[in-house]
Design a protein around this motif. Structure first.
Motif, mmCIF file in Angstrom:
data_model
loop_
_atom_site.group_PDB
_atom_site.id
_atom_site.type_symbol
_atom_site.label_atom_id
_atom_site.label_comp_id
_atom_site.label_asym_id
_atom_site.label_seq_id
_atom_site.Cartn_x
_atom_site.Cartn_y
_atom_site.Cartn_z
ATOM 1 N N TYR A 193 0.829 -1.202 0.000
ATOM 2 C CA TYR A 193 0.000 0.000 0.000
ATOM 3 C C TYR A 193 0.862 1.249 0.000
ATOM 4 O O TYR A 193 1.714 1.442 0.871
ATOM 5 N N VAL A 194 0.610 2.098 -0.988
ATOM 6 C CA VAL A 194 1.243 3.417 -1.070
ATOM 7 C C VAL A 194 0.111 4.439 -0.987
ATOM 8 O O VAL A 194 -0.654 4.603 -1.946
ATOM 9 N N PRO A 195 -0.066 5.101 0.178
ATOM 10 C CA PRO A 195 -1.154 6.074 0.305
ATOM 11 C C PRO A 195 -1.104 7.115 -0.817
ATOM 12 O O PRO A 195 -0.055 7.688 -1.098
ATOM 13 N N GLY A 196 -2.237 7.290 -1.495
ATOM 14 C CA GLY A 196 -2.312 8.240 -2.600
ATOM 15 C C GLY A 196 -1.716 7.726 -3.889
ATOM 16 O O GLY A 196 -1.709 8.430 -4.897
ATOM 17 N N GLY A 197 -1.208 6.491 -3.889
ATOM 18 C CA GLY A 197 -0.590 5.925 -5.080
ATOM 19 C C GLY A 197 -1.612 5.553 -6.143
ATOM 20 O O GLY A 197 -2.820 5.522 -5.906
ATOM 21 N N THR A 198 -1.121 5.255 -7.321
ATOM 22 C CA THR A 198 -1.979 4.932 -8.457
ATOM 23 C C THR A 198 -2.874 3.730 -8.192
ATOM 24 O O THR A 198 -4.061 3.750 -8.529
#
Length: 137
Positions: A71-76
């Motif tokens: 999980y990358v917050p705000g990621g694609t």
């Protein structure tokens, strides 16, 4: 000797705005392919032999697929999955296996669950309910 193989290298893709073109959806660490289930219909009657229930085949269901990614917050990946969850129309997805086999399906995103544990990596788990029959190739 075993014929077991590991799933390393499996890719989960989402159709882009260009029909027929797919892009990887995040960095997966867990991929669940669509499950194959079948309902049964109770066909028991007063004439069933020896008072034993009888069944006939019911409808088939290709169930759900699942995806666990970093999980990358705000990621694609999160942005795309959230948009798909908001969409009332199914979206096209594809799972590619390292041996070249694949499964393509149209699905609704039913769950997007990001986590941020105190110790460990951030993850996101998503569930996809198939809207119809998948294509295995």
């Amino acid at each position: 000797m075993t014929d077991a193989v590991h799933g390393f290298g499996t890719v989960f893709q989402r159709e882009t705005t260009v029909p027929g073109t797919y892009a990887d959806l995040g960095t997966p660490f867990d991929v669940t392919v669509p499950e194959l289930t079948r309902d049964t219909v109770d066909a028991t009657s007063h004439k069933s032999p020896n008072r034993v229930r009888e069944f006939i085949s019911g409808l088939r269901d290709q169930g759900e697929a699942g995806l666990g990614i970093n999980y990358v917050p705000g990621g694609t990946a999160f942005t795309d999955l959230k948009a798909d969850w908001l969409d009332d129309d199914p979206v096209n997805y594809k799972i590619l296996f390292p041996n070249g086999e694949s499964v393509s399906f149209s699905a609704f995103v039913t769950r997007v669950t990001p986590t941020a544990p105190m110790e460990g990596k951030k993850t996101l788990v998503a569930r996809f309910k198939l809207a119809g029959e998948a294509t295995w190739s």
